[in-house]
Write a protein that holds these residues in place. Structure first.
Motif, PDB file in Angstrom:
ATOM      1  N   VAL A   1       2.976   1.528  -3.342  1.00  0.00           N
ATOM      2  CA  VAL A   1       2.003   2.033  -4.460  1.00  0.00           C
ATOM      3  C   VAL A   1       1.802   3.615  -4.426  1.00  0.00           C
ATOM      4  N   LEU A   2       1.496   4.038  -3.132  1.00  0.00           N
ATOM      5  CA  LEU A   2       1.306   5.650  -2.838  1.00  0.00           C
ATOM      6  C   LEU A   2       2.610   6.383  -3.409  1.00  0.00           C
TER       7      LEU A   2
ATOM      8  N   VAL B   1       0.923  -1.141   0.268  1.00  0.00           N
ATOM      9  CA  VAL B   1      -0.002   0.049  -0.009  1.00  0.00           C
ATOM     10  C   VAL B   1       1.004   1.163  -0.166  1.00  0.00           C
ATOM     11  N   ILE B   2       1.847   1.122   0.757  1.00  0.00           N
ATOM     12  CA  ILE B   2       2.816   2.217   0.958  1.00  0.00           C
ATOM     13  C   ILE B   2       3.714   2.556  -0.366  1.00  0.00           C
TER      14      ILE B   2
END
Lengths: 157, 495
Positions: free
Chosen positions: A87-88, A84-85
């Motif tokens: 991709v951000l 998640v991190i």
């Protein structure tokens, strides 16, 4: 990371100290005893007080200084968090160059494939494509947000 | 009455009505999925409402939250997982009813109680807000300073069981609000040379990070497997409902009154209202022994209470700009963005907009009946949506929504940093709602404080010179000192 109250309290005491340090050169307002530093310092003083309270409470309570989260025992869940991190961060770095349609699609695809499992690749492709097209239309066309087309500028609608 | 007539066409406009229906469906979806709260629904709506006129923007938020608070009851009753924190108080009770084969009665009662409670809360808002606005007209910076302090203090004390951690969260929010150019002196504060930080930390990316991204992170790291969705179809939810509502009509009224009153208190919202109402219901019930075994009475009280609280929370938000809970904290941010600075003046300058909000409240709660019914019928499909597909979609939506505010990826960076901080804080027992309230109220608090200091030539006693300010100030200081006083009393009692 779950930390004891003593550690989290100490972090906030340090933050309060940093606020004092960074406000030392702030200008005073002419003719007044207080200026731009006054309010942040008031907040920092209260924060240091409450932080110290937590430190004392944590020391009295004892127990371990720090413990990892339950999910950290599972490499799968560590991967979930990291992806998640990642991709951000990747979106922040590259979306301007490659554009929202490709960056958004790639980000969604990677996330769904990782989180839901590669066996669901068709669902991942369909959901990613439909969502990105929908957002492109809704934000880009209806709300007139200048989402970057990037590499796909040639086919922009 | 004239204002009401002017406000009617503002709401009964095809565009606004479409926004209301769509946001209602969105709210039901968000509420019905466990892990997605009414606050998150509001946070995700804000970037979209950013592009709308004030009436549809606020109508969207009112409708979505009313729907989400009710929809939280659906997974509560069917899976024993509250869809939103507001349903947590009576989830066990509703699930016990389902286990007895009375899922229809549980959901029907929740829906009817939500509609009635919601309408009652709307009535309270319509009558209380303009009356309080009359009183607030005479307020100066001293009263506003203490009101803001009171709101923030209540938020820090009520929202968590730990006032020290609530307080730190609040102070962190206030500190983040000071980033950027100081409006009084023009001094750049904590910008570290960044031009983008000069304008301050935008409220929308911060809020999306703290409420939505933190929730996405929590969801993808959840170690518990998702619960099994029940296979049985939902039957007629209205069977036997008339009898229940008639038998427990006093409970409906009591729950609604408690809900609206608790909601109107700064810092307390729907979830706290539901807990209090459920406890009161049990205490005064003729059959308290049946509570927890699948008894519908507590559901009537608490189900009406959490929806009534919604109207209540808007009273201090509109009149004083003091949020009742985290949803209204976001609403206040939206009001400022729309140029409707909350406070008594908005009742004088833009009364038609205020009345339009009132009308929306009634409309949203009436619309809850058909849309809520449809969502109960579709609940099996809704609950089957896989969390690991939904979370990536929400994440991308957060990124685009954040980008849309300033058209820069810098906002996404803010969202990421604050989302991580919020995640770490919540996992360590620090509540997040006070930080958002601090972020929203920080500029107002500093402005009121500095204006008052300049007026009083630096004399702190001037904060207590006006009668209302003095009362508010004393109440505030007493709340601050209450943990110390309690401890001292505890020690004396121990001796």
């Amino acid at each position: 990371m779950k930390v004891s109250d003593a550690i989290s309290g100490a972090v906030f005491v340090l933050l309060a100290a940093a606020v004092y340090w960074f406000t030392k050169d702030f200008r005073q307002m002419p003719g007044q005893n207080y200026g731009a530093a006054f309010f942040p310092r008031t907040i920092a003083t209260c924060m240091a007080g409450l932080g110290l309270l937590l430190v004392v409470r944590g020391l009295r309570a004892g127990g371990p200084w720090a413990a990892s989260f339950d999910w950290m025992a599972s490499p799968r869940h560590i991967g979930n968090f990291a992806i998640v991190i990642a991709v951000l961060v990747a979106y922040i770095l590259f979306s301007g160059t490659i554009g929202f349609p490709l960056a958004g699609f790639a980000g969604l695809l990677v996330l769904i494939l990782w989180l839901r499992g590669p066996a669901h690749w068709l669902q991942a492709i369909v959901v990613s494509a439909v969502c990105v097209a929908g957002m492109m239309y809704f934000f880009g066309e209806v709300l007139r947000v200048p989402l970057p087309w990037g590499l796909l500028q040639g086919v922009a609608w | 009455m004239d204002t009401f007539l002017i406000a009617l066409p503002l709401v009964f406009d095809p565009y606004v009505l479409t926004v209301i229906v769509l946001s209602g469906m969105f709210g039901l979806f968000m509420g019905a999925i466990p892990g997605l709260s009414a606050t998150m629904a509001t946070a995700l709506l804000v970037p979209v409402t950013f592009f709308m006129a004030p009436v549809p923007a606020l109508a969207a938020i009112v409708t979505a939250t009313a729907m989400a608070i009710f929809a939280g009851d659906i997974p509560g009753a069917l899976l024993r997982i509250p869809g939103t924190p507001a349903s947590a108080a009576y989830t066990d009770e509703a699930f016990a009813l389902t286990r007895k084969g009375k899922a229809e009665l549980a959901l029907g009662t929740s829906l009817a109680a939500a509609v009635i409670g919601g309408l009652f809360g709307s009535l309270v808002l319509v009558f209380a807000a303009p009356m309080l606005a009359q009183v607030a007209k005479n307020f100066s910076s001293y009263e506003y300073f203490w009101l803001a302090c009171l709101g923030l203090t209540c938020a820090a004390f009520i929202s968590s069981g730990d006032p020290a951690k609530g307080g730190i969260s609040l102070l962190l929010g206030l500190l983040i609000a000071t980033i950027g150019l100081d409006p009084m002196s023009g001094q750049a504060r904590f910008t570290f040379g960044s031009i983008e930080l000069m304008g301050g930390v935008s409220f929308i990316p911060a809020m999306i990070g703290m409420f939505a991204l933190a929730e996405v992170l929590r969801s993808v790291t959840a170690v518990n497997p998702p619960p099994e969705v029940p296979q049985a179809a939902i039957g007629n939810i209205f069977r036997g409902l008339g009898g229940v509502l008639s038998k427990y009509r006093k409970n409906l009224f009591r729950g609604s009154v408690i809900g609206a009153a608790v909601g109107a208190l700064p810092g307390a919202g729907s979830d706290i209202a539901a807990w209090i109402s459920y406890a009161v219901s049990k205490k005064f019930s003729k059959e308290p022994e049946k509570f927890g075994t699948g008894h519908v009475e507590g559901l009537v009280d608490a189900g009406s209470s959490n929806n009534a609280a919604l109207g209540g929370t808007w009273v201090p938000a509109l009149v004083f700009g003091i949020p009742g809970d985290s949803i209204t904290a976001i609403v206040i941010g939206v009001l400022y963005l729309k140029g409707m600075n909350p406070g008594p003046t908005v009742f004088l300058q833009q009364p038609q907009l205020i009345y339009a909000i009132f009308i929306t409240f009634f409309l949203a709660n009436l619309l809850l009946l058909p849309l809520g019914f449809a969502s109960i019928k579709a609940s099996k499909q809704l609950l089957r949506i896989h969390r690991m597909v939904l979370m990536p979609v929400i994440l991308i939506f957060c990124m685009v929504g954040t980008f849309a505010i300033n058209n820069t990826v810098f906002g996404i960076g803010i969202m990421l940093v604050l989302g991580l901080i919020a995640y770490l804080m919540e996992e360590n027992g620090f509540p997040i709602a006070p930080a958002i309230l601090g972020l929203v109220l920080g500029p107002l608090l500093e402005d009121a404080f500095m204006t008052s200091m300049i007026k009083g030539d630096g004399n702190l006693l001037t904060f207590f010179e006006r009668p209302i300010a003095a009362v508010l100030g004393v109440v505030c200081v007493l709340i601050w000192l209450s943990p110390l006083l309690r401890r001292r009393r505890g020690r004396v009692a121990a001796e």
